[in-house]
Scaffold this motif. Structure first.
Motif, PDB file in Angstrom:
ATOM      1  N   ILE A 280      -4.493 -15.714 -59.982  1.00 49.27           N
ATOM      2  CA  ILE A 280      -5.613 -15.485 -60.974  1.00 49.27           C
ATOM      3  C   ILE A 280      -5.030 -14.128 -61.712  1.00 49.27           C
ATOM      4  O   ILE A 280      -5.164 -12.987 -61.042  1.00 49.27           O
ATOM      5  N   VAL A 281      -4.867 -14.120 -62.996  1.00 51.75           N
ATOM      6  CA  VAL A 281      -4.163 -13.019 -63.725  1.00 51.75           C
ATOM      7  C   VAL A 281      -5.130 -11.805 -63.651  1.00 51.75           C
ATOM      8  O   VAL A 281      -4.849 -10.556 -63.407  1.00 51.75           O
ATOM      9  N   SER A 282      -6.279 -12.094 -63.935  1.00 48.82           N
ATOM     10  CA  SER A 282      -7.518 -11.054 -63.809  1.00 48.82           C
ATOM     11  C   SER A 282      -7.499 -10.413 -62.637  1.00 48.82           C
ATOM     12  O   SER A 282      -7.905  -9.067 -62.560  1.00 48.82           O
ATOM     13  N   GLU A 283      -7.510 -10.832 -61.424  1.00 50.66           N
ATOM     14  CA  GLU A 283      -7.555 -10.518 -60.143  1.00 50.66           C
ATOM     15  C   GLU A 283      -6.216  -9.769 -59.887  1.00 50.66           C
ATOM     16  O   GLU A 283      -6.365  -8.834 -59.229  1.00 50.66           O
ATOM     17  N   GLY A 284      -5.071 -10.400 -60.483  1.00 52.79           N
ATOM     18  CA  GLY A 284      -3.878  -9.364 -60.150  1.00 52.79           C
ATOM     19  C   GLY A 284      -3.841  -7.907 -60.772  1.00 52.79           C
ATOM     20  O   GLY A 284      -3.329  -7.004 -60.173  1.00 52.79           O
ATOM     21  N   TYR A 285      -4.404  -7.792 -62.070  1.00 52.80           N
ATOM     22  CA  TYR A 285      -4.322  -6.659 -62.538  1.00 52.80           C
ATOM     23  C   TYR A 285      -5.344  -5.759 -61.929  1.00 52.80           C
ATOM     24  O   TYR A 285      -5.540  -4.547 -62.252  1.00 52.80           O
ATOM     25  N   LYS A 286      -6.080  -6.192 -60.856  1.00 55.03           N
ATOM     26  CA  LYS A 286      -7.198  -5.176 -60.230  1.00 55.03           C
ATOM     27  C   LYS A 286      -6.173  -4.503 -59.023  1.00 55.03           C
ATOM     28  O   LYS A 286      -6.884  -3.684 -58.457  1.00 55.03           O
ATOM     29  N   LEU A 287      -5.153  -4.921 -58.707  1.00 57.01           N
ATOM     30  CA  LEU A 287      -4.295  -4.354 -57.574  1.00 57.01           C
ATOM     31  C   LEU A 287      -4.445  -2.735 -57.876  1.00 57.01           C
ATOM     32  O   LEU A 287      -3.980  -2.165 -58.902  1.00 57.01           O
ATOM     33  N   GLY A 288      -4.689  -2.244 -56.747  1.00 63.72           N
ATOM     34  CA  GLY A 288      -4.861  -0.595 -56.849  1.00 63.72           C
ATOM     35  C   GLY A 288      -6.230  -0.201 -56.846  1.00 63.72           C
ATOM     36  O   GLY A 288      -6.313   1.202 -56.698  1.00 63.72           O
ATOM     37  N   GLN A 289      -7.068  -1.196 -56.754  1.00 66.91           N
ATOM     38  CA  GLN A 289      -8.516  -0.536 -56.687  1.00 66.91           C
ATOM     39  C   GLN A 289      -9.289  -1.529 -55.789  1.00 66.91           C
ATOM     40  O   GLN A 289      -8.715  -2.813 -55.723  1.00 66.91           O
ATOM     41  N   PRO A 290     -10.459  -1.315 -55.181  1.00 65.96           N
ATOM     42  CA  PRO A 290     -11.188  -2.068 -54.395  1.00 65.96           C
ATOM     43  C   PRO A 290     -11.578  -3.282 -55.275  1.00 65.96           C
ATOM     44  O   PRO A 290     -12.056  -3.363 -56.099  1.00 65.96           O
ATOM     45  N   ALA A 291     -11.245  -4.686 -54.570  1.00 68.74           N
ATOM     46  CA  ALA A 291     -11.365  -5.695 -55.162  1.00 68.74           C
ATOM     47  C   ALA A 291     -11.677  -7.060 -54.656  1.00 68.74           C
ATOM     48  O   ALA A 291     -12.146  -7.936 -54.997  1.00 68.74           O
ATOM     49  N   SER A 292     -11.193  -7.006 -53.080  1.00 70.76           N
ATOM     50  CA  SER A 292     -11.605  -8.196 -52.358  1.00 70.76           C
ATOM     51  C   SER A 292     -12.755  -8.295 -51.665  1.00 70.76           C
ATOM     52  O   SER A 292     -13.715  -7.432 -51.482  1.00 70.76           O
ATOM     53  N   HIS A 293     -12.968  -9.214 -50.756  1.00 68.75           N
ATOM     54  CA  HIS A 293     -14.246  -9.510 -49.899  1.00 68.75           C
ATOM     55  C   HIS A 293     -13.800  -8.966 -48.600  1.00 68.75           C
ATOM     56  O   HIS A 293     -14.790  -8.915 -47.617  1.00 68.75           O
ATOM     57  N   GLY A 294     -12.883  -8.288 -48.317  1.00 72.74           N
ATOM     58  CA  GLY A 294     -12.848  -7.402 -47.293  1.00 72.74           C
ATOM     59  C   GLY A 294     -11.369  -7.379 -46.621  1.00 72.74           C
ATOM     60  O   GLY A 294     -10.631  -6.726 -45.892  1.00 72.74           O
ATOM     61  N   CYS A 295     -10.554  -8.551 -47.277  1.00 68.32           N
ATOM     62  CA  CYS A 295      -8.899  -8.454 -47.073  1.00 68.32           C
ATOM     63  C   CYS A 295      -8.446  -7.273 -47.494  1.00 68.32           C
ATOM     64  O   CYS A 295      -8.999  -6.739 -48.625  1.00 68.32           O
ATOM     65  N   VAL A 296      -7.037  -7.387 -47.129  1.00 67.93           N
ATOM     66  CA  VAL A 296      -6.166  -6.298 -47.856  1.00 67.93           C
ATOM     67  C   VAL A 296      -5.237  -6.985 -48.709  1.00 67.93           C
ATOM     68  O   VAL A 296      -4.200  -7.591 -48.329  1.00 67.93           O
ATOM     69  N   ARG A 297      -5.239  -6.833 -50.030  1.00 65.51           N
ATOM     70  CA  ARG A 297      -4.527  -7.645 -51.038  1.00 65.51           C
ATOM     71  C   ARG A 297      -3.330  -6.833 -51.440  1.00 65.51           C
ATOM     72  O   ARG A 297      -3.284  -5.668 -51.362  1.00 65.51           O
ATOM     73  N   LEU A 298      -2.104  -7.475 -51.408  1.00 64.52           N
ATOM     74  CA  LEU A 298      -0.959  -7.070 -51.997  1.00 64.52           C
ATOM     75  C   LEU A 298      -0.312  -7.586 -53.062  1.00 64.52           C
ATOM     76  O   LEU A 298      -0.743  -8.813 -53.507  1.00 64.52           O
ATOM     77  N   SER A 299       0.803  -7.070 -53.748  1.00 68.85           N
ATOM     78  CA  SER A 299       1.317  -7.671 -54.530  1.00 68.85           C
ATOM     79  C   SER A 299       2.160  -9.049 -54.120  1.00 68.85           C
ATOM     80  O   SER A 299       2.436  -9.287 -52.745  1.00 68.85           O
ATOM     81  N   ILE A 300       2.478  -9.827 -55.001  1.00 67.89           N
ATOM     82  CA  ILE A 300       3.128 -11.182 -54.471  1.00 67.89           C
ATOM     83  C   ILE A 300       4.391 -11.088 -53.388  1.00 67.89           C
ATOM     84  O   ILE A 300       4.455 -11.296 -52.346  1.00 67.89           O
ATOM     85  N   PRO A 301       5.498 -10.005 -54.013  1.00 65.74           N
ATOM     86  CA  PRO A 301       6.877  -9.833 -53.142  1.00 65.74           C
ATOM     87  C   PRO A 301       6.116  -9.105 -51.814  1.00 65.74           C
ATOM     88  O   PRO A 301       6.815  -9.383 -50.997  1.00 65.74           O
ATOM     89  N   ASP A 302       5.329  -8.142 -52.027  1.00 66.34           N
ATOM     90  CA  ASP A 302       5.009  -7.138 -50.884  1.00 66.34           C
ATOM     91  C   ASP A 302       4.322  -8.324 -49.544  1.00 66.34           C
ATOM     92  O   ASP A 302       4.709  -8.125 -48.509  1.00 66.34           O
ATOM     93  N   ALA A 303       3.497  -9.027 -50.011  1.00 68.74           N
ATOM     94  CA  ALA A 303       2.830  -9.941 -49.175  1.00 68.74           C
ATOM     95  C   ALA A 303       3.779 -10.909 -48.507  1.00 68.74           C
ATOM     96  O   ALA A 303       3.758 -11.249 -47.416  1.00 68.74           O
TER      97      ALA A 303
END
Length: 319
Positions: A280-303
């Motif tokens: 989801i592109v719009s969610e991807g651009y949120k990386l670096g700011q609080p955005a999840s339901h509680g999990c820790v989101r990472l970039s695709i290669p980092d994850a």
């Protein structure tokens, strides 16, 4: 056999004749290009429309709601004697751009909304021609404008109509950088399987994940933790993992998940995917700011790196 020219064909011929007359008219002697500005190109994956704007705020707003930023399409003069008009069809959800005032007025009479001068065509520079193509089968995104003659030729081979020159720029385009959510946060990854005294620190204040060997930070990842302090604080350990999941209640999933115990409810994972498994592109651009339901989101290669290399039992501190 006699070929009958329809009323629609007469209109198209008249528009294109007027268009070419404007484009090929003598260069005004009293005017000259003033400066240059970047023209941003964006793509809507839902409608197929390409959109062009000189406004970085408009660019950022559109990328925030799911448009794909494709970089700088060309450089336009800040001012010249040849304006390019911008129009919008609210029924089709489509924009159109032309330096032909006759075409502009005809479209307005058909219900298009005139949005003013979008930018200017060069008065003097003929080194950067923009080509215009038309897709007769498209409702939105029916026109494409490009500096790239190879792109033009590819579209024409695919059935688009070549409508010739659109206007002139004063400088070349530039591809968009790879979005942060699609690339590693900090270059080459260390090998976690052989890292001594490995631990993971998650800083909610920094929106960063720090990979540590003893007291030394050996890699830093850009992250997104939970909105409204939804990510739990404390000390945990890495538990189960999987290649993907989808949560129908939340309407999104992710790839490359690694759980931290004892909760096993919260995960490290990639930026979110939709029900079709697409990021989801719009969610991807949120990386670096609080955005999840509680999990820790990472970039695709980092994850993916965490999924492949982070040993089970590794201590995780979240603070």
């Amino acid at each position: 056999m006699r070929r009958t020219i329809t009323k629609h064909a007469f209109v198209v011929i008249a528009v294109m004749a007027a268009f070419m007359a404007v484009l090929l008219s003598p260069i005004p002697q009293a005017s000259a290009d003033e400066g240059s500005r970047d023209m941003y190109r964006l793509y809507n994956p839902n409608s197929g429309e390409h959109f062009y704007t000189a406004d970085s705020n408009e660019r950022d707003h559109l990328t925030g709601v799911g448009w794909v930023y494709e970089g700088i399409g060309w450089r336009a003069p800040v001012q010249s004697s040849v304006p390019v008009y911008r129009l919008y069809n609210s029924n089709a959800g489509d924009h159109h751009y032309t330096l032909n005032s006759y075409e502009r007025d005809m479209l307005v009479s058909k219900g298009w909304r005139y949005e003013g001068i979008g930018w200017y065509s060069s008065d003097t520079n003929r080194s950067y021609p923009l080509y215009r193509q038309y897709n007769p089968n498209a409702k939105a995104g029916a026109h494409n404008y490009t500096l790239n003659s190879n792109e033009k030729d590819m579209l024409v081979r695919a059935g688009w109509h070549d409508e010739g020159l659109a206007w002139y720029g004063v400088g070349p385009g530039e591809g968009a950088p790879v979005p942060q959510y699609q690339r590693p946060s900090g270059g080459t990854y260390p090998n976690l399987s052989v890292t001594p005294n490995l631990s993971i620190n998650v800083s909610i204040a920094d929106q960063r994940v720090y990979v540590k060997s003893g007291s030394n930070v050996i890699y830093t990842l850009i992250a997104s933790t939970g909105v409204n302090n939804a990510t739990p604080r404390g000390t945990f350990r890495i538990g189960n993992r999987g290649s993907s999941f989808y949560n129908a209640r939340e309407g999104m999933g992710a790839n490359y998940w690694v759980a931290f115990e004892p909760t096993n409810t919260y995960l490290f994972h990639s930026v979110p995917t939709n029900s079709s498994g697409q990021y989801i592109v719009s969610e991807g651009y949120k990386l670096g700011q609080p955005a999840s339901h509680g999990c820790v989101r990472l970039s695709i290669p980092d994850a993916q790196w965490f999924y492949q290399q982070l040993p089970s039992g590794t201590v995780v501190h979240i603070f």
